[in-house]
Design a protein around this motif. Structure first.
Motif, short mmCIF file in Angstrom:
data_model
loop_
_atom_site.label_atom_id
_atom_site.label_comp_id
_atom_site.label_asym_id
_atom_site.label_seq_id
_atom_site.Cartn_x
_atom_site.Cartn_y
_atom_site.Cartn_z
N LEU A 25 0.85 -1.19 0.00
CA LEU A 25 0.00 0.00 0.00
C LEU A 25 0.88 1.23 0.00
O LEU A 25 1.88 1.29 0.70
CB LEU A 25 -0.90 0.03 1.25
N ARG A 27 1.35 3.91 1.54
CA ARG A 27 1.05 4.65 2.75
C ARG A 27 2.27 4.68 3.63
O ARG A 27 2.76 3.65 4.05
CB ARG A 27 -0.11 3.96 3.48
N SER A 36 -5.33 9.75 8.37
CA SER A 36 -5.59 8.55 9.14
C SER A 36 -6.41 8.75 10.39
O SER A 36 -6.71 7.80 11.06
CB SER A 36 -4.25 7.93 9.54
N THR A 224 -4.70 -1.64 7.76
CA THR A 224 -3.85 -0.46 7.58
C THR A 224 -2.79 -0.38 8.68
O THR A 224 -1.63 -0.10 8.42
CB THR A 224 -4.70 0.81 7.55
N HIS A 227 -0.06 -2.89 7.98
CA HIS A 227 0.84 -2.46 6.92
C HIS A 227 1.83 -1.41 7.44
O HIS A 227 3.00 -1.40 7.06
CB HIS A 227 0.05 -1.89 5.75
N ARG A 228 1.37 -0.55 8.31
CA ARG A 228 2.27 0.47 8.86
C ARG A 228 3.34 -0.18 9.74
O ARG A 228 4.50 0.26 9.78
CB ARG A 228 1.47 1.51 9.64
N GLY A 342 -8.82 -0.76 2.35
CA GLY A 342 -7.75 -0.42 3.29
C GLY A 342 -6.75 0.55 2.71
O GLY A 342 -5.77 0.90 3.36
N ASN A 343 -6.99 1.02 1.48
CA ASN A 343 -6.07 1.91 0.80
C ASN A 343 -6.54 3.36 0.90
O ASN A 343 -7.48 3.66 1.63
CB ASN A 343 -5.95 1.49 -0.68
N LYS A 344 -5.93 4.25 0.15
CA LYS A 344 -6.32 5.66 0.16
C LYS A 344 -6.70 6.09 -1.26
O LYS A 344 -6.23 5.52 -2.25
CB LYS A 344 -5.19 6.55 0.69
N HIS A 366 -10.78 1.34 5.77
CA HIS A 366 -10.08 1.99 6.88
C HIS A 366 -10.43 3.46 7.02
O HIS A 366 -10.40 4.21 6.05
CB HIS A 366 -8.57 1.88 6.69
#
Length: 495
Positions: A25, A27, A36, A224, A227-228, A342-344, A366
């Protein structure tokens, strides 16, 4: 009676690969918080809402003012709703009773950031706490920031001494203020993090690095947030072990799928009164959340399209009878757009400009990142609040787009979520906290780990009595033939 196995005799969690095999992703962990934060829309059904909770002076029955909620007077009402939720969360209550003697979280100081509902109040982070022995319940020795729930439920934990900083209608500034109040506490320092979305972890990592280095473990439940964490790990900046609850079987296959399959319809019906039969709906993303949404919409007669980046998920959608398209191919004709990736920036201003009149746009993924709501706050567009959590965004030519919950999570903002399935997730989180906190030094390195299948199966077994379900037991000969232990685990770690 059956005993809970803790760190000393539980198999080590399987590390999840961070370099290959995962969808990427775009992000960054250092990304602006405007992407967020998880706030709620204005809630204006009483004059009390006109005053910010930050400006009020409130105390609970014990004389403590170490909290910030909308109205502490509604706490007893919230307690009654929590008691209703407890009736359908018997497995979590059972776990608490089994752990009372051992108190596996004795000495744990947990700071958490999640959505507040009656169900999360029952969970291990709130009313499940005393039996586990942690300090989340002891007045100023605990901090919890929760968002997007009902005010009377937010107030209820305060009566038990929990430091809750949350209210419906938080601004972005309020959201980060609440998180900071939970972390920056005189005479108290958290040693465990329970997060949903990665915002709390992001804040501690950036603002309080000395605190972050002393954290014994992080439990994260959202795609999310996970992933971070993987981004931090890949960059060599994750200095504490973290547990990826989102990819556990009991989260992916139950909460993400069954919860969303029911709550998507509840949220849309409550806010728009829409009839689904014959409506054209595009669901962005066919992960477990997307699968649940599509199944529910199809069952009511909607014509469902799916967008996907992953060929495997796309093939699954095709085999389930859905047409896989690009969003731009159907955006002019669909009646409802649902994001769950879950993306932007999944739905951009260009998409919104091309939508037809009265198209409904909402998010099941998210936070508020999937729909580019910021691009709609322009002088040429008019916002009209129709009812709570429902806005008409009006274009100069008179076209209206119906935006729900200002792009935040539909089910948590506009409806309720099934109590039973949240019990599964909450039990998984509690066991993850117990394992990380009790693990001997060196067992978990500075990386992201998955739950072992034995633990997933234990969580599932706790919930089977609710259905009066009876498991078949393998014979010794059958177990030998399959190469399995009669007591499990029955699934391989890569499942």
């Amino acid at each position: 009676s059956q005993q809970i196995q803790f760190a000393d005799d539980m198999q080590e969690f399987t590390k999840f690969p961070t370099k290959t095999g995962r969808r990427s992703l775009s992000r960054s962990i250092s990304q602006s918080s405007t992407d967020s934060y998880s706030s709620a829309a204005s809630y204006t059904d009483s004059s009390d809402d006109e005053v910010s909770p930050r400006e009020k002076q409130q105390t609970n029955s014990k004389g403590s003012s170490n909290f910030c909620v909308k109205n502490i007077k509604q706490a007893e009402f919230g307690r009654r709703e929590i008691e209703i939720a407890e009736q359908d969360m018997s497995a979590l209550i059972s776990l608490r009773k089994r752990a009372q003697g051992e108190k596996p979280l004795a000495g744990a100081k947990i700071v958490g950031c999640t959505h507040i509902t009656a169900q999360t109040a029952v969970s291990g982070c709130l009313f499940g706490g005393p039996g586990l022995g942690h300090q989340l319940f002891h007045g100023e020795e605990s901090s919890l920031s929760l968002q997007n729930g009902r005010r009377h439920v937010q107030a209820a934990p305060v009566l038990a001494g929990v430091a809750v900083f949350a209210w419906k209608g938080e601004s972005e500034d309020d959201f980060w203020w609440c998180i900071d109040r939970c972390v920056n506490v005189d005479g108290w320092q958290a040693n465990m993090i329970l997060d949903d979305g990665g915002d709390l972890t992001h804040w501690v990592y950036k603002k309080y690095p000395s605190v972050f280095k002393k954290i014994r473990g992080i439990v994260e439940e959202s795609v999310t947030g996970v992933h971070r964490l993987y981004q931090l790990s890949k960059a060599g900046k994750l200095c504490v072990p973290a547990m990826n609850v989102n990819d556990s079987v009991t989260k992916q296959k139950f909460d993400n799928l069954y919860c969303c399959r029911e709550s998507i319809l509840d949220g849309l019906k409550r806010t728009t009164d829409v009839m689904f039969g014959g409506k054209q709906v595009v669901v962005c993303g066919y992960g477990e959340v997307g699968k649940g949404c599509c199944a529910a919409l199809k069952a009511l007669g909607a014509i469902v399209y799916v967008t996907e980046i992953d060929p495997i998920c796309a093939l699954q959608a095709c085999m389930d009878g859905f047409r896989v398209v690009k969003l731009s191919e159907v955006i002019r004709q669909v009646d409802v757009v649902i994001t769950c990736t879950g993306n932007k920036n999944v739905v951009t201003r260009e998409h919104l400009d091309r939508m037809k009149n009265s198209c409904i746009v909402c998010n099941m993924g998210h936070s508020n990142t999937e729909i580019d709501v910021t691009s709609l706050r322009m002088p040429e567009l008019t916002w009209e609040r129709v009812r709570s959590q429902v806005d008409h965004v009006i274009w100069p030519d008179g076209k209206r787009v119906v935006l729900l919950a200002e792009g935040r999570l539909l089910n948590l903002s506009c409806s309720t979520v099934p109590t039973f399935v949240l019990s599964i997730t909450a039990t998984t989180q509690a066991l993850a906290l117990i394992e990380l906190y009790n693990a001997p030094e060196g067992r978990y390195k500075q990386d992201v780990y998955l739950l072992p299948k034995k633990m997933d199966e234990y969580v599932a077994s706790l919930h089977l009595p609710s259905f009066d379900a009876h498991l078949t037991e393998l014979t010794d000969d059958q177990a030998k033939y399959l190469g399995l232990n009669k007591n499990g685990p029955f699934k391989p770690n890569y499942y």
